[in-house]
Scaffold this active site. Sequence first.
Site, short mmCIF file in Angstrom:
data_model
loop_
_atom_site.label_atom_id
_atom_site.label_comp_id
_atom_site.label_asym_id
_atom_site.label_seq_id
_atom_site.Cartn_x
_atom_site.Cartn_y
_atom_site.Cartn_z
N CYS A 152 0.78 -1.20 0.10
CA CYS A 152 -0.04 0.07 0.00
C CYS A 152 0.85 1.13 0.13
O CYS A 152 2.22 1.07 0.38
CB CYS A 152 -0.88 -0.10 1.42
N ARG A 173 2.14 2.22 -7.86
CA ARG A 173 2.39 1.00 -6.92
C ARG A 173 0.99 0.02 -7.00
O ARG A 173 0.99 -1.22 -6.58
CB ARG A 173 2.35 1.46 -5.40
N TRP A 182 -3.35 -1.87 -1.30
CA TRP A 182 -3.26 -3.00 -2.24
C TRP A 182 -3.78 -4.14 -1.31
O TRP A 182 -3.05 -4.38 -0.43
CB TRP A 182 -1.79 -3.16 -2.57
N ASN A 190 0.59 -0.54 6.01
CA ASN A 190 1.05 -1.15 4.77
C ASN A 190 1.73 -2.44 5.59
O ASN A 190 2.61 -2.27 6.32
CB ASN A 190 2.10 -0.29 4.07
N GLY A 191 1.29 -3.60 5.04
CA GLY A 191 1.85 -4.83 5.47
C GLY A 191 0.73 -5.86 5.82
O GLY A 191 -0.35 -5.96 5.32
N GLU A 211 9.62 -21.61 -19.26
CA GLU A 211 9.58 -20.11 -18.77
C GLU A 211 10.68 -19.19 -19.34
O GLU A 211 10.47 -18.19 -19.70
CB GLU A 211 9.22 -20.22 -17.35
N LYS A 234 10.26 -15.76 -21.22
CA LYS A 234 10.67 -14.62 -20.76
C LYS A 234 11.40 -13.90 -21.91
O LYS A 234 11.29 -12.51 -22.40
CB LYS A 234 11.46 -14.87 -19.69
N GLU A 270 9.23 -12.83 -24.79
CA GLU A 270 8.34 -11.72 -24.72
C GLU A 270 8.96 -10.35 -24.57
O GLU A 270 8.23 -9.50 -24.67
CB GLU A 270 7.28 -12.12 -23.69
N HIS A 314 14.94 -35.77 -30.92
CA HIS A 314 13.51 -36.20 -31.90
C HIS A 314 13.19 -35.09 -32.87
O HIS A 314 12.02 -35.01 -33.00
CB HIS A 314 12.52 -36.58 -30.84
N LYS A 346 -0.58 -6.70 -19.56
CA LYS A 346 -0.21 -7.10 -18.36
C LYS A 346 -1.38 -8.36 -18.17
O LYS A 346 -1.05 -9.27 -17.47
CB LYS A 346 -0.22 -6.16 -17.20
#
Length: 612
Positions: free
Chosen positions: A2, A27, A74, A100-101, A485, A489, A492, A508, A607
């Site tokens: 937050c 944020r 958040w 925040n936390g 992955e 990465k 993209e 193969h 996103k």
Amino acid sequence: MCGIIGYIGKKRATPILMEGLKKMEYRGYDSSGLAVIERDGIKCTKKEGKIENLEKELPTMDLDGVVGIAHTRWATHGEPSDEHAHPHWGCKKDLFLVHNGIIENYPQLKEQLIKEGHKIKTKTDTEILAHLIEKYYEDEDVKLEQAVQKALQNVKGTYGIAVITSDEPNKIVVARMGSPLVLGIISDGEYLIASDVTAILKHTRNVMYLEDGEMATVTDEGMEVVTLDNKPVEKKTEKVDWEIAQAEKKGYPHFMLKEIMEQPEVVLNAIRGRMMEEEGLAHLGGFIEQKGRLAKINSITIVACGTAYYAGMVGEYMIEEYAGIPVDVEYASEFRYKKPVIDENTAVIVITQSGETADTLAALREAKRKGALTLGIVNVVGSTIAREVDAGAYSHAGPEIGVASTKAFMSQLAILALVTMFLGRQRNMSLVMGQRILEELKEMPKKIEKVLKQNDEIKRLAKKYYKSPSFFFMGRKYNFPIALEGALKLKEISYIHAEGYGSGEMKHGPIALIDDKFPSFFLAPQDSVYEKVISNMEEIKARKGKIIAVATQGDKAIEKIADDVIYIPKTIEMLSPMLTVVPMQLFAYHVAVLLKRDVDQPRNLAKSVTVE
Ligand code: AGP
């Protein structure tokens, strides 16, 4: 994560608070609010959604006060709503708090406060803290800072807080444990406090950073910093030389690099309060509510997209090996159109950072129609998928701004390890095995840190290879998904063609592509398939293919085969993906920077893919 801001001085607090909230919008947040001390008490307003929703409330509120606090939320506990937004207050509306936390032991504190007659209004952990401070503040002649100190001595978890009360109108008390807090010195008797220096820079570059376990009493006569056990702390003033744009990324050039570097803390947040080491158990609230059904399921389907799908593939290896339940991992975009063989004895686990991915949401709804038990591993609290699953576990990775997912993926792996433990310990996993996994999971933040320290070495490798037209990424078993992955990465964010393969699959067909211009990444930690991966590397080398290997610290033999080696600390095989993925992330990042790509917002991508 937050955003907090507070002001005390001679000017009207409200415009300064609002401007500070806007500086922290990047944020990510789902609601916001403020509280200002007026002559006739504290006035407070808070709204779900964008900051302009809060702004619309202000003209009718006559806020002239010069002391106030504000917050962008958040959500971690309690879905986004006006009620769950901060500030929060206790039983009386004369003491307000922004936080925040994550207060880990808030259930226990809540139970005790209710017993003492406190009326709790919301599902948030923060409101519990407001009531706890109020409880101590009610004692005779207790100052606000003393009440805050006593309350925090009972709290487990992380916080950055700012507290005000109408009984002491020229004071803000702040405290920090695990969530950042910075004090901005504008002039004598005029101060700003914030969770983020971006909210301060317009007014001053003279700051003091609070450390964990410190609190500050800020008044119009000055500020005093003490530890939670009331020992005075000498603080030095520092000068911030960042521009705002840099400060939003904590000095990193891109959000993606900041988020890669945050991964040790993200793992800490993912496992915090979720490990019962004595009993070798994972404590996942949502899963505990469904433990009866989970004990009976005879198959699991994991459904996700992109990076989250690869996390699901790692989860397949974990759950099959340690819980003995057959797992099927499906692309959400495929699952929703096929005829899945699932029923009430199937658990469908959906993995998603945004909680809004259209394909994953549609797959979830199809699974529910077929009577499956649906579980979510979601980062955005209160997102559509988070609200529609039967139960789940939040990633607690904080807002992931970079389009390429990194820290959310890391958090998904940590939580899948906990899910594996939960299911395994309901079945044949022993206490000792459970303790061993938890012990190693606790070591992961430090071990990830060690890999991150090789950032410069990986940047050097990027410089050596970034002109290559294509890459292979190869791995086996737990590291096969990491090969996929790693390829994603690189693709993209650098736009270089890359393919991930199970390294046993090379012969193969794909090996036909290998020559000295076609480098391959091999994930080759010393695990149960190490020798097999080594022989695959030999096949590539025999065809003059260049090899970059990710290997276990101390493995010197691999240097005879690989052209370059990045070393990672030893760990148990099921957790090795949390280490092998980091060099992939950093390599892709540095290649993209060298190619001058838009790292945080790569072309063609969003996103959150909220369309089919
Ligand atoms: C990963 O770097 C990509 N941004 C993309 O593959 C992403 O993982 C996928 O769209 C799933 O998103 P979600 O986790 O928000 O559902």
